[in-house]
Scaffold this motif. Structure first.
Motif, mmCIF file in Angstrom:
data_model
loop_
_atom_site.group_PDB
_atom_site.id
_atom_site.type_symbol
_atom_site.label_atom_id
_atom_site.label_comp_id
_atom_site.label_asym_id
_atom_site.label_seq_id
_atom_site.Cartn_x
_atom_site.Cartn_y
_atom_site.Cartn_z
ATOM 1 N N MET A 61 0.801 -1.231 0.000
ATOM 2 C CA MET A 61 0.000 0.000 0.000
ATOM 3 C C MET A 61 0.831 1.276 0.000
ATOM 4 O O MET A 61 0.275 2.364 -0.049
ATOM 5 N N CYS A 62 2.129 1.167 0.068
ATOM 6 C CA CYS A 62 2.995 2.324 0.226
ATOM 7 C C CYS A 62 3.602 2.720 -1.117
ATOM 8 O O CYS A 62 4.266 1.910 -1.761
ATOM 9 N N HIS A 63 3.413 3.963 -1.514
ATOM 10 C CA HIS A 63 3.841 4.390 -2.850
ATOM 11 C C HIS A 63 5.323 4.713 -2.958
ATOM 12 O O HIS A 63 5.881 4.670 -4.050
ATOM 13 N N ASN A 64 5.991 5.005 -1.875
ATOM 14 C CA ASN A 64 7.393 5.416 -1.972
ATOM 15 C C ASN A 64 8.357 4.350 -1.451
ATOM 16 O O ASN A 64 9.342 4.654 -0.786
ATOM 17 N N THR B 16 0.398 -6.633 -7.402
ATOM 18 C CA THR B 16 -0.604 -5.585 -7.213
ATOM 19 C C THR B 16 -0.167 -4.694 -6.069
ATOM 20 O O THR B 16 0.089 -5.176 -4.965
ATOM 21 N N THR B 17 -0.047 -3.394 -6.346
ATOM 22 C CA THR B 17 0.312 -2.427 -5.314
ATOM 23 C C THR B 17 -0.643 -1.243 -5.397
ATOM 24 O O THR B 17 -1.348 -1.048 -6.387
ATOM 25 N N TYR B 18 -0.659 -0.456 -4.336
ATOM 26 C CA TYR B 18 -1.555 0.696 -4.244
ATOM 27 C C TYR B 18 -0.760 1.895 -3.751
ATOM 28 O O TYR B 18 0.252 1.742 -3.071
ATOM 29 N N ASP B 19 -1.229 3.075 -4.053
ATOM 30 C CA ASP B 19 -0.582 4.315 -3.620
ATOM 31 C C ASP B 19 -1.386 4.973 -2.500
ATOM 32 O O ASP B 19 -1.667 6.165 -2.544
ATOM 33 N N GLU C 215 2.128 6.739 2.467
ATOM 34 C CA GLU C 215 3.469 7.262 2.245
ATOM 35 C C GLU C 215 4.286 7.006 3.508
ATOM 36 O O GLU C 215 3.822 7.288 4.621
ATOM 37 N N ARG C 216 5.470 6.464 3.336
ATOM 38 C CA ARG C 216 6.357 6.254 4.474
ATOM 39 C C ARG C 216 7.021 7.573 4.819
ATOM 40 O O ARG C 216 7.681 8.185 3.988
ATOM 41 N N VAL C 217 6.834 8.015 6.056
ATOM 42 C CA VAL C 217 7.399 9.277 6.521
ATOM 43 C C VAL C 217 8.785 9.037 7.100
ATOM 44 O O VAL C 217 9.724 9.775 6.827
ATOM 45 N N GLU C 218 8.893 8.018 7.917
ATOM 46 C CA GLU C 218 10.150 7.586 8.514
ATOM 47 C C GLU C 218 9.945 6.153 8.964
ATOM 48 O O GLU C 218 8.844 5.615 8.837
ATOM 49 N N ARG C 219 10.969 5.542 9.486
ATOM 50 C CA ARG C 219 10.850 4.144 9.883
ATOM 51 C C ARG C 219 9.673 3.944 10.837
ATOM 52 O O ARG C 219 9.618 4.546 11.915
ATOM 53 N N GLY C 220 8.720 3.127 10.408
ATOM 54 C CA GLY C 220 7.563 2.787 11.229
ATOM 55 C C GLY C 220 6.467 3.823 11.277
ATOM 56 O O GLY C 220 5.465 3.628 11.970
ATOM 57 N N ARG D 25 1.713 7.906 6.560
ATOM 58 C CA ARG D 25 0.583 8.842 6.446
ATOM 59 C C ARG D 25 -0.268 8.424 5.261
ATOM 60 O O ARG D 25 0.195 7.759 4.339
ATOM 61 N N LEU D 26 -1.516 8.850 5.303
ATOM 62 C CA LEU D 26 -2.432 8.607 4.184
ATOM 63 C C LEU D 26 -2.126 9.600 3.074
ATOM 64 O O LEU D 26 -1.959 10.791 3.332
ATOM 65 N N VAL D 27 -2.072 9.117 1.842
ATOM 66 C CA VAL D 27 -1.866 10.005 0.712
ATOM 67 C C VAL D 27 -3.103 10.876 0.516
ATOM 68 O O VAL D 27 -2.999 12.071 0.280
ATOM 69 N N ARG D 28 -4.284 10.272 0.646
ATOM 70 C CA ARG D 28 -5.543 10.997 0.516
ATOM 71 C C ARG D 28 -6.449 10.689 1.707
ATOM 72 O O ARG D 28 -7.298 9.792 1.632
ATOM 73 N N PRO D 29 -6.287 11.401 2.816
ATOM 74 C CA PRO D 29 -7.127 11.117 3.979
ATOM 75 C C PRO D 29 -8.604 11.372 3.666
ATOM 76 O O PRO D 29 -8.916 12.250 2.860
#
Length: 81
Positions: A52-55, A62-65, A68-73, A76-80
């Motif tokens: 589910m993580c785009h970066n 199959t993957t989804y965007d 977004e990984r902000v830092e280890r662990g 955040r939602l790309v589109r809340p």
């Protein structure tokens, strides 16, 4: 409900309560367990950290965007909602 659906539901609930668009895997696991998820911890972690993580590198067909990984662990939602 798919694992992805459950993760997105919990992520939106968590960011709404926190008032900040960031959450940890532990928060998602706690939320999903409290809702009685049938998915294993490893499946949930794989979805969050990879499917589910785009970066991050794509290792699945199959993957989804969605995330977004902000830092280890921390994600955040790309589109809340």
């Amino acid at each position: 409900m798919t694992c992805r659906d459950e993760i997105l539901t919990c992520a939106n609930r968590i960011v709404s309560v926190k008032g900040c668009n960031e959450f940890t895997i532990a928060e998602i696991l706690t939320c999903m367990r409290s809702e009685g998820t049938l998915y294993s911890e490893s499946t949930i972690r794989t979805h969050i950290t990879s499917r589910m993580c785009h970066n991050v590198p794509k290792h699945h067909g199959t993957t989804y965007d969605d995330l977004e990984r902000v830092e280890r662990g921390v994600y955040r939602l790309v589109r809340p909602a």
